[in-house]
Design an enzyme around this catalytic site. Structure first.
Site, short mmCIF file in Angstrom:
data_model
loop_
_atom_site.label_atom_id
_atom_site.label_comp_id
_atom_site.label_asym_id
_atom_site.label_seq_id
_atom_site.Cartn_x
_atom_site.Cartn_y
_atom_site.Cartn_z
N GLU A 185 0.83 -1.21 0.00
CA GLU A 185 0.00 0.00 0.00
C GLU A 185 0.87 1.26 0.00
O GLU A 185 0.63 2.21 0.76
CB GLU A 185 -0.95 0.00 1.20
CG GLU A 185 -2.04 -1.07 1.09
CD GLU A 185 -3.05 -1.00 2.22
OE1 GLU A 185 -2.67 -0.64 3.34
OE2 GLU A 185 -4.22 -1.31 1.97
N GLU A 263 -7.11 -7.63 -0.51
CA GLU A 263 -7.53 -7.56 0.90
C GLU A 263 -9.03 -7.27 0.93
O GLU A 263 -9.44 -6.11 0.86
CB GLU A 263 -6.78 -6.45 1.66
CG GLU A 263 -5.32 -6.73 1.90
CD GLU A 263 -4.68 -5.67 2.79
OE1 GLU A 263 -5.41 -4.77 3.28
OE2 GLU A 263 -3.47 -5.73 2.98
#
Length: 651
Positions: A185, A263
């Protein structure tokens, strides 16, 4: 003419087996951009995966958790590799015991699960410092997660050790790792250093070759800085997010290839003082079904959360410092104790509509045990054991030094100075610039005065005679794991002030509490000298037998305030009964001695003990009981209702 010898059966079978079994040089996992899908050994493939962190589960329980994930219908697992878990000091590596990553990959192979590996170097994961080693901060001006030469040198050194270990486990080499994530991320980190991402991609290619699929993961706001040409772009989002919109954003970066949610949130993390987070079963199952109908590959984060044992929890900063609780149950389909939940059965039903589920029932919940109440005995104040806790003696400095400056990565450090003048009237004691990281337990001549807390409580009022001993015990509550572009130093970051006087001439004692608890004899020797009235940080302990085979259990500490707990020398984690929401700590059965052997439990209570210092072991957890909700919320403007979705923090 000599007759030919008949071929033996093994000779006949060998060529056939050679054709049937995928060989290392024929095994492949690739992106089929012509048909928007993955190919596994040339066959269309979609993974339905779940996250599991080996570092949050005792090694003896790995096989159990992996088997349950496979029986739930998953064909892959996703895992992080926390750098700080494996390189505790620069150049010192630990891959033993519960850190044996190779053994974990082997267990996944036995469970017939493919692996999606996320080695960082930064992982978030609500883990201390997002998996980066605290020793990086011994260079105070280092710029983490950038092309800063100091940071890159440390990353290069680490990956030169880790990545060659992973090479034999790549799928095309005969292993089970089908893809590897680069960083984590990164688009949510404001540095946006493309040179850094290119450097990492080059490292992965240099050590792992060109055949392994490398990818990135970002939320919808992070794709611009998080993606990189040559790495497959994936996204992450939860049940409440707009799937169509976010997959459309992925398509801007990957016009062709499979849709991937790396995710998909089955639950959420918890902070001390907030309510326990949950995600409803209908919302989670509906979102999964919608993605599978699109043909997307999905990883569910988390499928089994586990526990932040010891001091390993991370923290967020959202207006104020938010340390993460010991439990990482995450409202996941497999509970913290490894039990199937109704959410698991609902998800398994959805998965069965799209791919074959292994035959056979899921194992039932593990046996649970209740015991107690047990009365604990006071061993003495922490100050009584100072020279056992810091046998090398204190470090002297005119101004206080941080944990990092004295190479104390986690846990506790005691700061001591002496009053240079008598303070008759209650006088303000404080640390400028929010300089307490993270909690300070203040004592004058051994008498507990109160607590200072980062962002929350920043002043006390003290009195004392000239020469009085001022002790400040600093607790590191976990380093920031997400949402910050600065290094999270611990300890006293500024010199404290008493009235108008800047306090100087400090002695600093880096405390080895875990070592003292493990080698318990000093406390036994000193028990006779314990004071009658406890004041401030105090050790308590008792022993207890388990007469039968025992079971998993949950330690309940009614009336206790805050502290750390060990069972048989193992650091179970932090408790904070007064603040919640977590009221019980998970105790895995393998930590306990059964059939009459004595177990030792030790508490370091940091503030106040109940009138009757008792504990209990329960047969079910209490994870959602915030006793003093207004205490934390009254000091914060960002109170959230139970029904309001919490802002995503990233992983």
């Amino acid at each position: 003419m000599v007759p030919k010898k008949p071929l033996c059966l093994p000779s006949l079978l060998l060529p056939l087996l050679t054709l049937l079994l995928p060989q290392a040089d024929t095994r492949s996992f690739v992106v089929d951009r012509d048909h928007d899908r993955f190919l596994l050994d040339g066959v269309p493939f979609r993974y339905v995966s779940g996250s599991l962190h080996y570092f949050r589960v005792p090694r003896v329980l790995w096989a159990d958790r992996l088997f349950k994930m496979r029986m739930s219908g998953l064909n892959a697992i996703q895992l992080y590799v926390p750098w700080n878990y494996h390189e505790p000091e620069p150049g010192v590596y630990n891959f033993n015991g519960s850190r044996d990553l190779i053994a974990f990959l082997n267990e996944a192979t036995i469970a017939n699960l493919l692996v999606i590996l996320r080695p960082g170097p930064y992982i978030c994961a609500e883990w201390d410092m997002g998996g980066l080693p605290a020793w990086l901060l011994r260079k105070p001006n280092i710029h983490l997660r950038t092309s800063d030469p100091d940071f890159l040198a440390a990353v290069d050194s680490w990956f030169q050790v880790l990545l060659p270990k992973m090479y034999p486990w790549l799928y095309h080499n005969g292993g089970n790792i089908i893809s590897i994530q680069v960083e984590n991320e990164y688009g949510s980190y404001r540095a946006c250093d493309v040179s850094y991402m290119r450097h990492l991609a080059g490292l992965f290619r240099a050590f792992l070759g060109d055949k392994i699929l490398l990818f990135t993961t970002d939320g919808p706001e992070g794709l611009t800085c998080g993606s990189l040409e040559g790495l497959y772009t994936t996204v992450d989002f939860g049940p409440a997010d707009n799937m169509t919109k976010i997959f459309a954003l992925q398509r801007k970066y990957e016009p062709h290839g499979p849709l991937v949610n790396s995710e998909y949130y089955t639950g959420w993390l918890d902070y001390w003082g907030h309510n326990h987070s949950t995600r409803s079963i209908p919302a989670v199952t509906k979102g999964l079904k919608n993605m599978l109908e699109l043909g997307a590959s999905v990883n569910m984060y988390m499928f089994h959360g586990g526990t932040n044992f010891g001091y390993w929890n991370g923290a967020d900063e959202k207006g104020h410092f938010l340390p993460i609780i010991t439990s990482y149950d995450y409202d996941a389909p497999i509970s913290e104790a490894g039990d199937p939940t109704p959410k698991l059965f609902a998800l398994r039903n959805v998965i069965s509509q799209f791919q074959e589920i292994p035959l056979g029932p899921l194992p039932p919940p593990s046996p649970k045990m209740a015991l107690g109440p047990l009365t604990l005995h006071m061993d003495g104040n922490l100050l009584d054991f100072l020279y056992f806790l810091c046998p090398q003696g204190p470090i002297h400095s005119v101004l206080p030094m941080t944990f990092e400056a004295v190479k104390q990565d986690r846990g506790f450090m005691l700061y001591r100075t002496y009053l240079t003048q008598t303070v008759f009237e209650p006088t303000q004691f404080w640390v400028p610039n929010n300089g307490v990281h993270d909690r300070a337990y203040v004592m004058v001549d051994g008498v507990f005065q109160g607590v200072l807390e980062r962002n929350m409580k920043q002043r006390l009022f003290l009195t004392g005679k000239v020469g009085a001993k001022l002790d400040v015990l600093l607790e590191n509550m976990g380093r920031l794991s997400f949402g910050s572009n600065h290094s999270d130093f611990k300890g006293l970051l500024e010199p404290p002030i008493l009235g108008q006087t800047v306090l100087t001439q400090w002695l600093m004692f880096p405390l080895k509490v875990d070592k003292l608890v493990k080698w318990w004899f000093p406390l036994q020797l000193l028990r006779s000298s314990r004071p009658q009235t406890p004041s401030g940080p105090t050790f308590y302990s008792t022993t207890f037998p388990i007469l039968d085979s025992g079971g998993d259990t949950f330690l309940f500490l009614p009336g206790w305030t805050k502290g750390q707990v060990w069972i048989n020398g193992f650091n179970l984690g932090r408790y904070w009964t007064k603040r919640g929401p977590q009221q019980t700590l998970y105790v895995p059965r393998p930590l306990l001695f059964a059939r009459g052997a004595l177990n030792q439990i030790t508490l370091l209570e940091l503030e106040n003990v109940p009138p009757h210092p008792q504990i209990q072991f329960l047969d079910s957890p209490i994870l959602n009981s915030t006793l003093q909700e207004t205490y934390i919320y009254s000091l914060s403007a960002d109170k959230q209702s139970a029904s309001e979705p919490m802002e995503l923090s990233g992983h």
